[in-house]
Scaffold this active site. Structure first.
Site, mmCIF file in Angstrom:
data_model
loop_
_atom_site.group_PDB
_atom_site.id
_atom_site.type_symbol
_atom_site.label_atom_id
_atom_site.label_comp_id
_atom_site.label_asym_id
_atom_site.label_seq_id
_atom_site.Cartn_x
_atom_site.Cartn_y
_atom_site.Cartn_z
ATOM 1 N N CYS A 78 9.656 11.030 41.110
ATOM 2 C CA CYS A 78 8.583 10.760 40.150
ATOM 3 C C CYS A 78 7.523 9.873 40.785
ATOM 4 C CB CYS A 78 9.165 10.118 38.888
ATOM 5 S SG CYS A 78 10.100 8.608 39.219
ATOM 6 N N HIS A 240 15.902 10.579 33.427
ATOM 7 C CA HIS A 240 14.966 9.562 33.908
ATOM 8 C C HIS A 240 14.008 9.212 32.776
ATOM 9 C CE1 HIS A 240 16.573 10.150 37.895
ATOM 10 N NE2 HIS A 240 16.467 11.448 37.691
#
Length: 350
Positions: A78, A240
């Site tokens: 990310c 996440h």
């Protein structure tokens, strides 16, 4: 809009590479942690912790996750990480350390970024990402599913019809749920000092998403959460969470085998309570989703391919108070893909 100093891009870049099986049983898990650490340095992330079982090794990263099994490599990162930097290095390691020369399948995917201008040039647009991939792989194809003026999802995959003969494919499926506009009360758990980090999975309900899961998780400072989970028979899960209100995002991914993911999807939505979400489901013909059709059942993709969709399946028209906005289905050489986009129904529209 949040300033550069107060923004984090939660949407991940996801890479999955399958190598052709070798007669002498070469294994990607023979690659040392030190070698993986060198690869990840070029991506601009690092290993926090590791868990493993008989089927695979799971690495919890400073920016998401990595999973390594005998012939499959998954890297999910990310933020403003440089995932494409890992590809040539990983391919070289597989060749030199494991004797794995031939790629069977590759999948690179991501949701559209909230702030693409903050990404490095190689990831600022999907077109630039595809140019890099085309230099490494032959016969690739790039797609965009969803709304170009809203939530969409990009995919690059190879088109290799000879990689898995019909009926001989190793069972494989992947479910992803990418959630936005998360309920603030649900996000309080994912801030430092809110509770004991070791209790987050239990209190949030994450620990109950799938029975028997081995969890490795981490709560970031001042907020943010990552979790890797391992299950028997090569199954994995990862979660996440970017909890900040202005750019909240959570992702859920698993390859656990099921005839239908309806109940699992509902459990995930109960944990994060998003305002909207994108859901994708990949499956090959070896998956239970298709074997259900062969046995007279009604698995999710069995319903799709028998043209009785939609029905009582994962991708039903309405899930709780979420209304399906878009539904697209694609067939590739070895996989079927279903894409759906859902948004919460406003009270005056219910």
């Amino acid at each position: 809009m949040a300033s550069n100093n107060h923004f984090f891009e939660g949407a991940e870049k996801l890479l999955e590479v399958w190598f052709l099986r070798t007669e002498d049983g070469q294994d990607l898990r023979d690659i040392a942690r030190e070698d993986w650490e060198e690869v990840l340095k070029t991506v601009r992330c690092q290993i926090i912790s590791t868990i493993k079982n008989d089927s695979q090794d799971a690495y919890l990263l400073s920016e998401s996750s990595m999973f390594v099994s005998d012939r499959r490599f998954i890297l999910k990162t990310c933020g403003t990480t440089l995932l494409h930097n890992a590809l040539p290095l990983m391919l070289d390691l597989a060749k030199k350390k494991c004797g794995l020369h031939a790629v069977e399948d590759i999948f690179y995917s991501r949701k559209n970024f909230m702030r693409p201008e903050l990404q490095h040039n190689m990831h600022r647009s999907f077109e630039e990402e595809v140019i890099i991939l085309e230099k490494l792989f032959e016969d690739g194809a790039a797609y965009c599913l969803g709304r170009m003026n809203g939530d969409c999802w990009y995919l690059y995959t190879t088109n290799n019809p000879d990689s898995s003969k019909p009926g001989q494919a190793e069972p494989d499926q992947t479910l992803e749920i990418m959630m936005m506009d998360l309920e603030p009360d649900a996000m309080k758990l994912f801030h430092k000092n809110s509770i004991d980090p070791a209790e987050i999975a239990k209190i949030s309900g994450i620990a109950d998403l799938e029975p028997g899961i081995l969890i490795d998780d981490f709560l970031f400072e001042p907020c943010g959460y990552s979790m890797n989970g391992l299950l028997p028979d090569g199954a994995y899960m990862n979660i996440h969470v970017t909890p900040e209100k202005d750019f909240s995002y959570a992702s859920f991914e698993t390859n656990v085998s099921k005839k239908s993911y309806t109940n699992l999807v509902k459990r995930v939505l109960n944990v994060f309570k998003p305002g909207r979400f994108v859901m994708t489901l990949f499956a090959n013909m070896g998956s239970q989703l298709f074997s259900a059709q062969e046995n007279g059942g009604s698995g999710d993709h069995a319903k799709l391919t028998s043209e009785v969709y939609p029905g009582d399946t994962t991708f039903e028209d309405k899930i709780f108070d979420y209304q399906r906005q878009d539904w697209q289905a694609s067939k590739f050489s070895n996989y079927y893909l279903t894409f759906c986009n859902y948004a919460k129904v406003k009270q005056d529209q219910a």
